[in-house]
Design a protein around this motif. Structure first.
Motif, PDB file in Angstrom:
ATOM      1  N   VAL A   1       0.844  -1.197   0.000  1.00  0.00           N
ATOM      2  CA  VAL A   1       0.000   0.000   0.000  1.00  0.00           C
ATOM      3  C   VAL A   1       0.879   1.247   0.000  1.00  0.00           C
ATOM      4  O   VAL A   1       1.846   1.334   0.776  1.00  0.00           O
ATOM      5  CB  VAL A   1      -0.933   0.015   1.225  1.00  0.00           C
ATOM      6  N   ASN A   2       0.537   2.201  -0.845  1.00  0.00           N
ATOM      7  CA  ASN A   2       1.303   3.441  -0.923  1.00  0.00           C
ATOM      8  C   ASN A   2       0.697   4.519  -0.025  1.00  0.00           C
ATOM      9  O   ASN A   2      -0.420   4.380   0.453  1.00  0.00           O
ATOM     10  CB  ASN A   2       1.353   3.947  -2.364  1.00  0.00           C
ATOM     11  N   GLY A   3       1.441   5.605   0.189  1.00  0.00           N
ATOM     12  CA  GLY A   3       0.906   6.755   0.898  1.00  0.00           C
ATOM     13  C   GLY A   3       1.509   7.002   2.258  1.00  0.00           C
ATOM     14  O   GLY A   3       1.101   7.933   2.957  1.00  0.00           O
ATOM     15  N   GLY A   4       2.494   6.202   2.675  1.00  0.00           N
ATOM     16  CA  GLY A   4       3.122   6.407   3.970  1.00  0.00           C
ATOM     17  C   GLY A   4       4.625   6.607   3.835  1.00  0.00           C
ATOM     18  O   GLY A   4       5.201   6.401   2.761  1.00  0.00           O
ATOM     19  N   MET A   5       5.251   6.995   4.922  1.00  0.00           N
ATOM     20  CA  MET A   5       6.696   7.171   4.904  1.00  0.00           C
ATOM     21  C   MET A   5       7.400   5.828   4.721  1.00  0.00           C
ATOM     22  O   MET A   5       8.408   5.717   4.020  1.00  0.00           O
ATOM     23  CB  MET A   5       7.146   7.839   6.210  1.00  0.00           C
ATOM     24  N   LEU A   6       6.853   4.759   5.351  1.00  0.00           N
ATOM     25  CA  LEU A   6       7.444   3.426   5.268  1.00  0.00           C
ATOM     26  C   LEU A   6       6.466   2.462   4.617  1.00  0.00           C
ATOM     27  O   LEU A   6       5.254   2.708   4.569  1.00  0.00           O
ATOM     28  CB  LEU A   6       7.821   2.928   6.667  1.00  0.00           C
ATOM     29  N   SER A   7       6.982   1.347   4.148  1.00  0.00           N
ATOM     30  CA  SER A   7       6.171   0.374   3.435  1.00  0.00           C
ATOM     31  C   SER A   7       5.222  -0.363   4.376  1.00  0.00           C
ATOM     32  O   SER A   7       5.531  -0.601   5.540  1.00  0.00           O
ATOM     33  CB  SER A   7       7.082  -0.635   2.733  1.00  0.00           C
ATOM     34  N   ARG A   8       4.043  -0.716   3.858  1.00  0.00           N
ATOM     35  CA  ARG A   8       3.064  -1.499   4.592  1.00  0.00           C
ATOM     36  C   ARG A   8       2.269  -2.330   3.592  1.00  0.00           C
ATOM     37  O   ARG A   8       2.313  -2.076   2.375  1.00  0.00           O
ATOM     38  CB  ARG A   8       2.107  -0.592   5.382  1.00  0.00           C
ATOM     39  N   THR A   9       1.544  -3.322   4.091  1.00  0.00           N
ATOM     40  CA  THR A   9       0.750  -4.179   3.220  1.00  0.00           C
ATOM     41  C   THR A   9      -0.674  -4.273   3.749  1.00  0.00           C
ATOM     42  O   THR A   9      -0.944  -3.952   4.911  1.00  0.00           O
ATOM     43  CB  THR A   9       1.345  -5.592   3.114  1.00  0.00           C
ATOM     44  N   ALA A  10      -1.586  -4.741   2.875  1.00  0.00           N
ATOM     45  CA  ALA A  10      -2.981  -4.941   3.242  1.00  0.00           C
ATOM     46  C   ALA A  10      -3.420  -6.324   2.783  1.00  0.00           C
ATOM     47  O   ALA A  10      -2.900  -6.870   1.798  1.00  0.00           O
ATOM     48  CB  ALA A  10      -3.864  -3.875   2.601  1.00  0.00           C
ATOM     49  N   THR A  11      -4.398  -6.874   3.493  1.00  0.00           N
ATOM     50  CA  THR A  11      -4.887  -8.218   3.179  1.00  0.00           C
ATOM     51  C   THR A  11      -6.377  -8.250   2.879  1.00  0.00           C
ATOM     52  O   THR A  11      -6.929  -9.315   2.636  1.00  0.00           O
ATOM     53  CB  THR A  11      -4.601  -9.169   4.355  1.00  0.00           C
ATOM     54  N   GLN A  12      -7.044  -7.066   2.897  1.00  0.00           N
ATOM     55  CA  GLN A  12      -8.469  -7.059   2.618  1.00  0.00           C
ATOM     56  C   GLN A  12      -8.867  -5.776   1.898  1.00  0.00           C
ATOM     57  O   GLN A  12      -8.146  -4.775   1.944  1.00  0.00           O
ATOM     58  CB  GLN A  12      -9.282  -7.182   3.906  1.00  0.00           C
ATOM     59  N   ILE A  13     -10.006  -5.823   1.221  1.00  0.00           N
ATOM     60  CA  ILE A  13     -10.533  -4.672   0.493  1.00  0.00           C
ATOM     61  C   ILE A  13     -11.691  -4.098   1.298  1.00  0.00           C
ATOM     62  O   ILE A  13     -12.716  -4.746   1.465  1.00  0.00           O
ATOM     63  CB  ILE A  13     -10.989  -5.075  -0.913  1.00  0.00           C
ATOM     64  N   ARG A  14     -11.492  -2.872   1.797  1.00  0.00           N
ATOM     65  CA  ARG A  14     -12.545  -2.206   2.569  1.00  0.00           C
ATOM     66  C   ARG A  14     -13.584  -1.599   1.631  1.00  0.00           C
ATOM     67  O   ARG A  14     -14.790  -1.791   1.819  1.00  0.00           O
ATOM     68  CB  ARG A  14     -11.921  -1.130   3.460  1.00  0.00           C
ATOM     69  N   THR A  15     -13.138  -0.844   0.644  1.00  0.00           N
ATOM     70  CA  THR A  15     -14.022  -0.356  -0.418  1.00  0.00           C
ATOM     71  C   THR A  15     -13.324  -0.568  -1.750  1.00  0.00           C
ATOM     72  O   THR A  15     -12.094  -0.467  -1.846  1.00  0.00           O
ATOM     73  CB  THR A  15     -14.375   1.133  -0.251  1.00  0.00           C
ATOM     74  N   THR A  16     -14.086  -0.831  -2.766  1.00  0.00           N
ATOM     75  CA  THR A  16     -13.534  -1.085  -4.094  1.00  0.00           C
ATOM     76  C   THR A  16     -12.783   0.142  -4.605  1.00  0.00           C
ATOM     77  O   THR A  16     -13.225   1.280  -4.439  1.00  0.00           O
ATOM     78  CB  THR A  16     -14.661  -1.430  -5.084  1.00  0.00           C
ATOM     79  N   VAL A  17     -11.643  -0.105  -5.211  1.00  0.00           N
ATOM     80  CA  VAL A  17     -10.925   0.957  -5.913  1.00  0.00           C
ATOM     81  C   VAL A  17     -11.206   0.803  -7.403  1.00  0.00           C
ATOM     82  O   VAL A  17     -11.231  -0.306  -7.932  1.00  0.00           O
ATOM     83  CB  VAL A  17      -9.416   0.925  -5.605  1.00  0.00           C
ATOM     84  N   ASN A  18     -11.433   1.935  -8.066  1.00  0.00           N
ATOM     85  CA  ASN A  18     -11.931   1.916  -9.441  1.00  0.00           C
ATOM     86  C   ASN A  18     -11.128   2.816 -10.362  1.00  0.00           C
ATOM     87  O   ASN A  18     -10.453   3.761  -9.913  1.00  0.00           O
ATOM     88  CB  ASN A  18     -13.389   2.392  -9.477  1.00  0.00           C
ATOM     89  N   ALA A  19     -11.256   2.525 -11.650  1.00  0.00           N
ATOM     90  CA  ALA A  19     -10.885   3.460 -12.712  1.00  0.00           C
ATOM     91  C   ALA A  19     -12.185   3.950 -13.321  1.00  0.00           C
ATOM     92  O   ALA A  19     -12.998   3.147 -13.801  1.00  0.00           O
ATOM     93  CB  ALA A  19     -10.019   2.784 -13.760  1.00  0.00           C
ATOM     94  N   ARG A  20     -12.421   5.246 -13.270  1.00  0.00           N
ATOM     95  CA  ARG A  20     -13.656   5.844 -13.775  1.00  0.00           C
ATOM     96  C   ARG A  20     -13.297   6.649 -15.024  1.00  0.00           C
ATOM     97  O   ARG A  20     -12.530   7.607 -14.945  1.00  0.00           O
ATOM     98  CB  ARG A  20     -14.291   6.725 -12.706  1.00  0.00           C
TER      99      ARG A  20
END
Length: 704
Positions: free
Chosen positions: A32-51
């Motif tokens: 997952v991007n957006g932080g100073m250090l690297s992190r990971t995720a294992t679930q989808i809270r809300t769908t991410v889309n290309a509109r």
């Protein structure tokens, strides 16, 4: 996806299609991007889309895609554009692909301590292409409309100026941080925000010839809300909400029509590099707002805009793009050596702290040296869009909107690349996270100026009209000053400049030193009919952070008056003088030819006005001026006496003798921002100098 079909047999010049395709990761865990250090995720809270929205007329086709991603590199997007171009009739150079900047999406770009997720890159590339192809397949005759409103309560400056005695340390171990994000969590540590906000919520809406909604492209300058990954943040919630509103409104107006089921709502990212949702002026340490509540409130404002939009069907299309060479701010020899040693000790592992992050970034910038970035300008009828591949300050967006040939102009950032923060040049000397050299903030100091210039040229190209020079309007208070024929008049309204333009007609422009910031909100009179500007226009001013504006003036006679609006940002217990806001130097080597006006700190009564003439003792007023409040100050010299008035009061706050040496005539230097010992820390505006001594009644009439 179901396609809305126009029931009219008329052929509109404009055709529009839209589609939504999810860009969810297919493998977990995902980086997952957006932080100073690297992190990971294992679930989808809300769908991410290309509109995606595709526009077409008889000559041109354009694709606009907004993706729920923190940022996407140009190489990835260029590949997606080429692939989409091979599957559609849309040229790659007519594709605009931007990121929403959610900080809880899969990583497609390596920045700071986070690498790109290599398993995710082919997924997002393919899904972007699918969205463009699907949108083009849905093309149908359409109309377009524009709407906008101001929503100041939902966005605020997050970058604030720190006090000069409270510098912070940078990742390189040096005390260079004069401004930083969220510094105002402790208000006694700061002097004010570093720039203006842009509260405009703008919207481009598309509907069929029968009035059925197709797509809504909105734009707002607010960085992100914050959520748990994987999430589209408030961008996704807003997009769904405004689409639902459009469908319900159509059904209410056309109860017998088939309900539209494929409306595409889109929220693109406005210029938000120095913007977040928290207003530190009113922040009490608590944050009770939810992401759902924020998105719903924003969608409520957007719904009112949408309901008032009027449409046209004869909107032709035009789009251009420019590739700009840019150099990176690479480390000098000593910093490179420092960075290389840290990176060597790290080996193959990811950074574990901020020092390691910026050491690796320094090495990477040294290896990269330079790049090329892409900017775009496009027109839909009388509507314009400009794009930057950067995290762009609100001021930059205002420069483009105020100077665009078209009033209806939207600015979308993080489009067609991920080239980091581009602070306006005057922000760089203040340091802070947004300026620390890295892939996320590494372009040359002049990058913002070059991008603005290229985009204004592009907007001129697509519109066939010249840019509009920004000129602040003349309200009744401004006209009153001009009517008294000032020797100089600095309105301090520049968006960027090396000189403060003299609006008296006498060409006494002021030289602007580093440490002066532009286009902040200035003073506003209580009387709505007696303002510096006309109507709802915001009066603009400068914020001083150890800088000055000065000019040499040739003036005769020993009578003069000076008026200036002052706003002190320093705590009154921070130093002996809160600051000197105005100085005059008679041009001789003698200290007696110099005098200064300021606000007292720990010496005298805190907050009162202070006048120091030559080597004489400082003279103080009686009325404390509150921190972060505007006051109009008039200083009047009738030859032998000097009077100081506050807010047009006829009774002087200070009245003192002035020596002949301190009132010499000829060439003299006037400086906003005070002397070099304790410069002004705060805002100044509307400085005018007159070659006559005003009476108390004249001061009252001028400043009330």
């Amino acid at each position: 996806m179901l396609t809305l079909t126009a029931k009219s047999s008329c052929q509109a010049e404009l055709r529009v299609g839209a589609a939504v395709v999810d860009v969810n990761p297919t493998q977990m865990p995902v980086i997952v991007n957006g932080g100073m250090l690297s992190r990971t995720a294992t679930q989808i809270r809300t769908t991410v889309n290309a509109r995606a929205i595709v526009l077409a007329d008889d000559k041109t086709r354009i694709a606009i895609v907004v993706v729920d991603s923190c940022m996407m590199p140009r190489l990835l997007l260029d590949d997606a554009k080429q692939l989409a171009a091979s599957k559609t009739a849309i040229p790659a150079e007519n594709m605009l692909i931007s990121a929403t900047h959610t900080h809880t999406a899969p990583s497609s770009f390596g920045a700071l301590g986070t690498p790109a997720d290599l398993n995710y890159l082919p997924v997002i590339r393919q899904r972007i292409v699918e969205a463009i192809v699907a949108a083009e397949s849905n093309l149908q005759p359409a109309r377009v409309g524009w709407g906008s409103t101001s929503v100041p309560e939902m966005t605020a400056l997050r970058r604030w100026v720190r006090r000069p005695d409270k510098l912070d340390v940078d990742p390189f171990g040096e005390y260079t941080v004069r401004a930083n994000m969220h510094a105002a969590t402790k208000m006694d540590m700061v002097t004010g925000p570093t720039g203006p906000e842009d509260p405009e919520l703008s919207m481009i809406a598309f509907e069929t010839l029968d009035g059925a909604p197709i797509a809504i492209l909105a734009n707002y300058s607010m960085h992100y809300f914050g959520d748990q990954p994987i999430s589209a943040d408030y961008f996704g919630l807003f997009s769904e909400s405004i689409a639902k509103h459009a469908g319900e409104r159509f059904q209410t107006k056309h109860p017998d029509a088939d309900p539209p089921t494929s409306i595409v709502g889109v929220l693109s990212h406005g210029c938000s590099g120095d913007i977040w949702r928290r207003d530190y002026w009113t922040y009490n340490g608590k944050d009770d707002q939810t992401i759902e509540g924020y998105a719903q409130a924003m969608a409520g404002h957007a719904a009112k805009v949408y309901d008032g939009i009027e449409y046209q069907s004869d909107a032709d299309l035009r789009m251009v793009q420019s590739e700009l060479p840019m150099r990176y701010r690479v480390p000098n020899e000593s910093r490179l050596k420092w960075a290389q040693q840290i990176v060597a000790e790290m080996g193959d592992r990811q950074p574990k702290d901020k020092t390691e992050v910026y050491a690796r970034e320094a090495v990477l910038l040294h290896e990269m040296q330079e790049t090329k970035i892409l900017v775009q300008a496009l027109r839909i009828g009388d509507i314009a869009i400009a794009t930057t591949p950067n995290e762009t300050y609100a001021l930059t967006g205002l420069k483009l909107k105020h100077q665009s040939p078209l009033n209806k102009t939207m600015v979308i950032e993080l489009a067609n690349g991920a080239d980091g923060y581009i602070p306006p040049p005057e922000q760089h000397p203040l340091g802070g996270y947004n300026t620390w050299p890295a892939r996320s903030a590494g372009l040359e100091v002049s990058a913002e100026s070059k991008i603005v210039a290229a985009l204004l040229t592009g907007l001129e190209d697509v519109t066939g009209k010249p840019r509009r020079p920004f000129v602040q309007s003349v309200g009744k208070k401004t006209q009153a000053i001009l009517d008294h024929q000032p020797v100089l008049y600095w309105r301090c309204d520049a968006m960027d400049a090396t000189v403060c333009r003299d609006q008296s007609g006498n060409q006494n422009d002021g030289k602007i030193d580093p440490g002066v910031l532009f286009f902040l909100p200035g003073p506003k009179a209580a009387d709505a009919e007696n303002q510096f500007c006309v109507g709802d226009e915001v009066n603009r001013c400068m914020h001083f952070a150890d800088g000055r504006v000065s000019a040499n003036i040739d003036r005769s006679g020993n009578q003069w008056s000076a008026v200036v609006s002052v706003w002190n940002g320093m705590p009154l217990d921070a130093r002996s003088m809160a600051g000197w806001f105005l100085s005059r130097d008679g041009g001789t080597d003698s200290a007696a030819s110099k005098w200064h006006a300021g606000v007292a700190g720990t010496e005298g009564e805190p907050g009162v006005l202070a006048i120091k003439i030559g080597d004489n003792e400082t003279v103080y007023g009686k009325t404390p001026l509150e921190r972060w409040q505007w006051y109009q100050i008039a200083i009047v010299c009738d030859g032998e006496k000097l009077r100081v008035h506050i807010n047009g009061q006829t009774s002087p706050e200070i009245e003192t003798e002035i020596t002949a040496a301190a009132n010499t005539t000829g060439t003299e230097t006037w400086s906003l921002g005070g002397n070099t010992e304790m410069n002004w820390e705060g805002r100044l505006d509307e400085f005018a100098l007159f070659d006559k001594a005003f009476t108390p009644t004249e001061i009252n009439n001028l400043l009330q």
